[in-house]
Design a protein around this motif. Structure first.
Motif, short mmCIF file in Angstrom:
data_model
loop_
_atom_site.label_atom_id
_atom_site.label_comp_id
_atom_site.label_asym_id
_atom_site.label_seq_id
_atom_site.Cartn_x
_atom_site.Cartn_y
_atom_site.Cartn_z
N ASP A 150 -72.27 -10.70 -19.53
CA ASP A 150 -70.91 -11.21 -19.62
C ASP A 150 -69.91 -10.43 -18.77
OD1 ASP A 150 -71.59 -13.25 -21.39
OD2 ASP A 150 -71.46 -11.89 -23.12
N GLN A 151 -70.43 -9.53 -17.95
CA GLN A 151 -69.55 -8.70 -17.12
C GLN A 151 -69.11 -9.51 -15.90
OE1 GLN A 151 -69.21 -5.17 -17.93
NE2 GLN A 151 -69.20 -4.05 -16.02
N SER A 152 -67.95 -10.15 -15.98
CA SER A 152 -67.50 -11.03 -14.89
C SER A 152 -67.29 -10.27 -13.59
CB SER A 152 -66.20 -11.74 -15.29
OG SER A 152 -65.17 -10.80 -15.57
N ILE A 153 -66.85 -9.02 -13.69
CA ILE A 153 -66.62 -8.23 -12.48
C ILE A 153 -67.93 -8.01 -11.72
CG2 ILE A 153 -65.89 -5.97 -11.62
CD1 ILE A 153 -63.91 -5.85 -13.92
N ALA A 154 -69.03 -7.82 -12.46
CA ALA A 154 -70.33 -7.62 -11.81
C ALA A 154 -70.76 -8.89 -11.09
CB ALA A 154 -71.37 -7.21 -12.84
N HIS A 155 -70.56 -10.06 -11.70
CA HIS A 155 -70.90 -11.32 -11.04
C HIS A 155 -70.09 -11.50 -9.76
CE1 HIS A 155 -73.50 -13.22 -14.11
NE2 HIS A 155 -72.77 -12.54 -15.00
N ASN A 156 -68.80 -11.18 -9.84
CA ASN A 156 -67.94 -11.31 -8.66
C ASN A 156 -68.38 -10.36 -7.55
OD1 ASN A 156 -65.36 -12.29 -7.37
ND2 ASN A 156 -64.91 -10.11 -7.48
N ALA A 157 -68.68 -9.12 -7.91
CA ALA A 157 -69.12 -8.13 -6.92
C ALA A 157 -70.44 -8.55 -6.28
CB ALA A 157 -69.25 -6.76 -7.57
N ALA A 186 -71.40 -9.22 -2.31
CA ALA A 186 -72.56 -8.66 -1.61
C ALA A 186 -73.37 -9.78 -0.94
CB ALA A 186 -73.43 -7.88 -2.59
N TYR A 187 -73.60 -10.88 -1.66
CA TYR A 187 -74.33 -12.00 -1.07
C TYR A 187 -73.57 -12.60 0.12
CZ TYR A 187 -77.83 -12.32 -4.84
OH TYR A 187 -78.87 -12.09 -5.70
N THR A 188 -72.25 -12.65 0.02
CA THR A 188 -71.45 -13.17 1.13
C THR A 188 -71.65 -12.32 2.38
OG1 THR A 188 -69.79 -14.08 -0.37
CG2 THR A 188 -69.12 -13.74 1.90
N LEU A 189 -71.58 -11.00 2.21
CA LEU A 189 -71.76 -10.10 3.35
C LEU A 189 -73.17 -10.16 3.91
CD1 LEU A 189 -69.75 -7.02 2.05
CD2 LEU A 189 -69.10 -8.55 3.91
N ALA A 190 -74.15 -10.50 3.05
CA ALA A 190 -75.54 -10.63 3.51
C ALA A 190 -75.82 -12.00 4.10
CB ALA A 190 -76.48 -10.37 2.34
N ASN A 191 -74.79 -12.86 4.15
CA ASN A 191 -74.91 -14.21 4.71
C ASN A 191 -75.81 -15.10 3.87
OD1 ASN A 191 -74.06 -16.05 6.71
ND2 ASN A 191 -75.97 -15.81 7.83
N TYR A 192 -75.68 -14.99 2.55
CA TYR A 192 -76.37 -15.88 1.62
C TYR A 192 -75.31 -16.65 0.82
CZ TYR A 192 -80.46 -12.90 2.52
OH TYR A 192 -81.47 -12.20 3.11
N PRO A 193 -74.63 -17.61 1.45
CA PRO A 193 -73.50 -18.25 0.77
C PRO A 193 -73.88 -19.00 -0.50
CG PRO A 193 -74.03 -19.39 2.84
CD PRO A 193 -74.80 -18.12 2.83
N SER A 194 -75.07 -19.62 -0.53
CA SER A 194 -75.46 -20.37 -1.73
C SER A 194 -75.60 -19.44 -2.94
CB SER A 194 -76.78 -21.11 -1.50
OG SER A 194 -76.61 -22.10 -0.50
N LEU A 195 -76.24 -18.27 -2.72
CA LEU A 195 -76.36 -17.29 -3.81
C LEU A 195 -75.00 -16.74 -4.21
CD1 LEU A 195 -79.55 -15.36 -2.63
CD2 LEU A 195 -79.39 -17.05 -4.47
N ALA A 196 -74.13 -16.56 -3.20
CA ALA A 196 -72.79 -16.06 -3.49
C ALA A 196 -72.02 -17.05 -4.37
CB ALA A 196 -72.03 -15.82 -2.19
N ILE A 197 -72.14 -18.34 -4.07
CA ILE A 197 -71.44 -19.36 -4.86
C ILE A 197 -71.89 -19.30 -6.31
CG2 ILE A 197 -71.20 -21.85 -5.19
CD1 ILE A 197 -71.43 -22.07 -2.08
#
Length: 814
Positions: free
Chosen positions: A295-302, A306-317
């Protein structure tokens, strides 16, 4: 009494003196000192001024008054009184030291050091002068000199544990970790368990590879106070900022080892890894944080970041959606998910989150870059208007947020005044970047590879299927292996990408520099002994331009990817040709290297067939159009396109872009045409990713292409010309306003270049009325382009190599 800190008794005694001797200047000025110590600077100035009126040569009074003025920010008055105090009296050394502090505050480090040294000559036992000499050498990273000064100061002030701690630090920076550890041990023995001093001892252990001992020290500290892990994580980030990212990562992992079930610790340290560009580590740590506390929303956001910077947009979404589900009011997740959705081609959803972010009661300036990128990419001109004056908004952004704005600001920089504002923002960022780079260990470029060849470095995130790689390919295929070595540095692993595999096979070395920050990337480049380094990104996606601030190569240049100044003093040159060269002074910080012919070369284009006849023949009307990215569209230029359509009866406009599968993008573009009196029935769109045919094929549906401005086409202009479609272009004074101009001029198509709005509209309308001319161009442009410098690989490679050798000779690299 005064020296012991009993200000009340001291004041009574001074006033008793003044009853007997009302004009005793020392008693008056020392009462002024007490007033200042109590926070009443106004009374202090009054008393000290009175003392000086009574005794104008009282050096102590001048020195103390200078101290009060310095404390309240009136440095000019402070300097005046310090100078008077420095002339005579026992306080001359102190006054000179105080003058030096003012010089250092103003950034005059040589002047400050000269004053400190002068103070030391007047009083070799001056603690203040020695302390300032040591501290200034430390801030300038003159570690041997700092060590000598700290030792001399400590001999006079052995009780100053902070100075002993600093001595340990400068010894550590010189690689003598054992000696540094002895200093830190001595500090701890005298000071007790002070976290900062304990941290330095642990760093010394880590730098010596003594991880077990470091862990034991950290474990003992956290057992005594578990909340100290927060400070420890911050100190690790400070260690990373001093060039020891790997050691900082080890320290962070130690915290996690000691706190295996603390979700807050795992989340924050995951964010530390994100900020350190250790993306693989960040993903692993943040996944564990979510396992501990789903339930740690901050961890999900972080994790989404990380996925965005790794160029994994689907996982980031998915990660950002997890954050929003757990905290529906989480504005950071709204702002972040719109970026990932945009990267994934989900423009309608992204636009929705953009407006939610903008309307959120917690909206802050830091969300501006994501919103500008989104609204530009979706042609949401109403959304852009809601953001306010873009230049004023950028002026309010923190310095480190500016680079994410620069690519989009090209589209806002139309007039001379706007270009100048843009240059000012770039210079503001570079001042920040250069100060930040100065915090790291100095990096001297390694000159000469020892191979006898000129070693050329290419730094880019686009060494894959990308337009930048297309321009680079002729050079990498054709360079002389007997004279040059090419080393490539890539931040993005495009697995299976055929262009990346081809480049890896052609160059002498190909190195992935993902999971590294700017200083680490620079160190890799420096250790490869690169002679001339080219950055191909500028401030585009995946930028690594901050690595150049550390000057890992003796000569550094910008080329290809970003048509504006990068601003860094460490970038010596920018490669251009005579047509893209800006027409005003001050638009570039770098010195332009002007190529004899074209600044770019495509080599060969795909042999896509040009359809017989014209689209006009098949459709019964002229079709204007573009394949330029919608983020380049502006209300002003759409107004020009609309004026063309209104003057050419029955004409229509075709936009060929994948973004047009978005209903919002299409709606916004149509709405802008309608504002200028052109109905939706004349606007057509094609999503060119719906089938597998080359996007070049769609030029067979366009009679005349109308260029964007102020950021003109580049690759699209050349592709349109290759496919026989004339491009009418508007030309400005700045680099980014002249890219199409360069391509057209190298093909001898000056007639398609215009220099104001009226001429642009008139030229397009006139060309539409010359059907035979359009037909002639349709089946003649490919031959013209094939014979131009844009397609002459041999000539371009020869000229580029000649340029490299001239630069090498000029800088005595060979």
């Amino acid at each position: 009494m005064h020296q012991s800190g009993d200000l009340d008794k001291a004041e009574k005694l001074y006033r008793k003196v003044l009853k007997s001797a009302p004009r005793n200047a020392d008693a008056i000025q020392l009462l002024g000192v007490i007033a200042h110590q109590r926070g009443d600077s106004g009374e202090a100035v009054s008393l000290l001024t009175r003392a000086i009126e009574i005794e104008p040569t009282n050096a102590s009074a001048h020195n103390n008054l200078g101290g009060v003025f310095s404390a309240i920010g009136e440095d000019a008055k402070a300097a005046e009184h310090f100078a008077k105090a420095a002339g005579t009296g026992a306080v001359s050394a102190d006054a000179l030291t105080n003058l030096g502090v003012l010089r250092r505050k103003a950034g005059d480090f040589p002047g400050a050091m000269a004053l400190f040294e002068d103070a030391r000559r007047k009083d070799p036992q001056s603690r203040a002068a020695l302390r300032e000499i040591a501290s200034l050498h430390l801030s300038l990273r003159n570690y041997p000199e700092a060590e000598e000064a700290f030792k001399a100061y400590i001999a006079l002030a052995p009780e100053d544990l902070l100075a002993l701690n600093n001595l340990g630090y400068v010894i550590q920076q010189q690689g003598r970790f054992g000696e540094a550890e002895a200093c830190f041990q001595k500090v701890l023995q005298s000071a007790g368990n002070i976290p900062e001093f304990g941290y330095n001892l642990r760093v010394a252990k880590i730098l010596q590879g003594q991880m077990d001992e470091a862990e034991a020290l950290l474990r003992a500290e956290l057992e005594a106070d578990p909340a100290l892990w927060i400070a420890e994580a911050g100190l690790a980030m400070n260690l990373a900022a001093r060039g020891h990212a790997d050691r900082a990562a080890e320290m962070l992992r130690l915290i996690l080892k000691i706190l295996p079930d603390n979700a807050d610790a795992w989340t924050d340290i995951g964010l530390c890894f994100v900020n350190m560009k250790k993306i693989s580590d960040a993903i692993e740590v943040l996944q564990r944080a979510i396992e501990i506390n789903p339930d740690q929303s901050i961890a999900h956001n972080a994790l989404g970041c990380a996925y965005t910077l790794a160029n994994y947009p689907s996982l980031a979404i998915t990660a950002f959606r997890g954050a929003i589900e757990r905290n529906p009011d989480f504005i950071e997740a709204y702002s972040n998910i719109l970026r990932a959705l945009r990267a994934n081609g989900e423009w309608d959803q992204a636009n929705m989150y953009g407006h939610l972010t903008l309307a959120h009661p917690s909206y802050k300036q830091k969300f501006l870059p994501n919103l500008v990128q989104l609204f530009r990419g979706t042609c949401d001109f109403e959304g852009l208007d809601k953001l306010g004056d873009i230049w004023e908004q950028c002026n309010q952004l923190p310095d480190d947020y500016l680079p994410t704005m620069f690519l989009d600001l090209l589209v806002f920089a139309r007039t001379h005044e706007e270009v100048e504002k843009f240059v000012g923002l770039v210079k503001r960022w570079t001042t920040f970047a250069e100060k930040r780079a100065a915090m790291y260990p100095a990096m001297e470029p390694a000159v000469g590879s020892g191979s006898g060849k000129i070693r050329v470095g290419i730094l880019s995130s686009d060494l894959r299927t990308h337009s930048v790689a297309r321009f680079l390919t002729p050079l990498l295929k054709g360079y002389d292996r007997e004279r040059f070595e090419f080393y490539c540095y890539m931040s993005l692993r495009a697995l299976g990408d055929p262009i990346q595999e081809m480049i890896k096979a052609k160059v002498d070395r190909f190195t992935f520099v993902d999971n590294k920050n700017g200083w680490e990337i620079a160190k890799v480049i420096r250790d490869d002994r690169i002679d001339i380094l080219f950055d191909l990104n500028g401030f585009t996606e995946g930028t690594m331009v901050d690595a150049l601030a550390f000057r890992p190569a003796p000569v550094q240049a910008s080329w290809l990817g970003y048509p504006f100044t990068c601003g860094l003093s460490a970038i010596d040159y920018v490669v251009m040709d005579r047509f893209v060269l800006p027409q005003r002074e001050g638009y570039l910080v770098e010195e332009p290297i002007v190529m004899p012919d074209a600044w770019v070369c495509f080599g060969n284009f795909a042999k896509v067939e040009i359809a017989g006849g014209l689209p006009l023949d098949r459709n019964g009307c002229i079709t204007f159009g573009t394949q330029n990215n919608p983020y380049k569209y502006t209300p002003h230029m759409i107004g020009n396109w609309a004026r063309v359509l209104k003057r050419v009866p029955n004409s229509r406009f075709l936009i060929v872009r994948p973004e047009t599968h978005s209903s919002i993008v299409c709606r916004n573009i149509v709405r802008q045409f309608e504002l200028h009196g052109v109905g939706a029935d004349r606007i057509f769109t094609i999503d060119n990713r719906q089938d597998k045919q080359s996007h070049l094929t769609y030029y067979n549906e366009i009679d005349i292409s109308l260029d964007t401005f102020p950021l003109t086409g580049g690759t699209t202009t050349c592709e349109a010309t290759w496919m026989g479609v004339p491009v009418v272009s508007l030309v400005g004074e700045s680099f980014h306003q002249r890219i199409s101009y360069s391509a057209l001029m190298h093909c001898g198509l000056e007639e398609l270049c215009t220099f104001d709005d009226e001429s642009f509209v008139d030229r397009a309308v006139a060309l539409a009325g010359r059907t035979e001319k359009v037909r002639e161009l349709r089946h003649g442009l490919r031959e013209i382009m094939s014979a131009s410098p844009l397609c002459d690989s041999d000539r371009f490679v020869h000229q580029f190599q000649e340029m490299l050798e001239q630069v090498a000779r000029h800088h005595n690299l060979r």
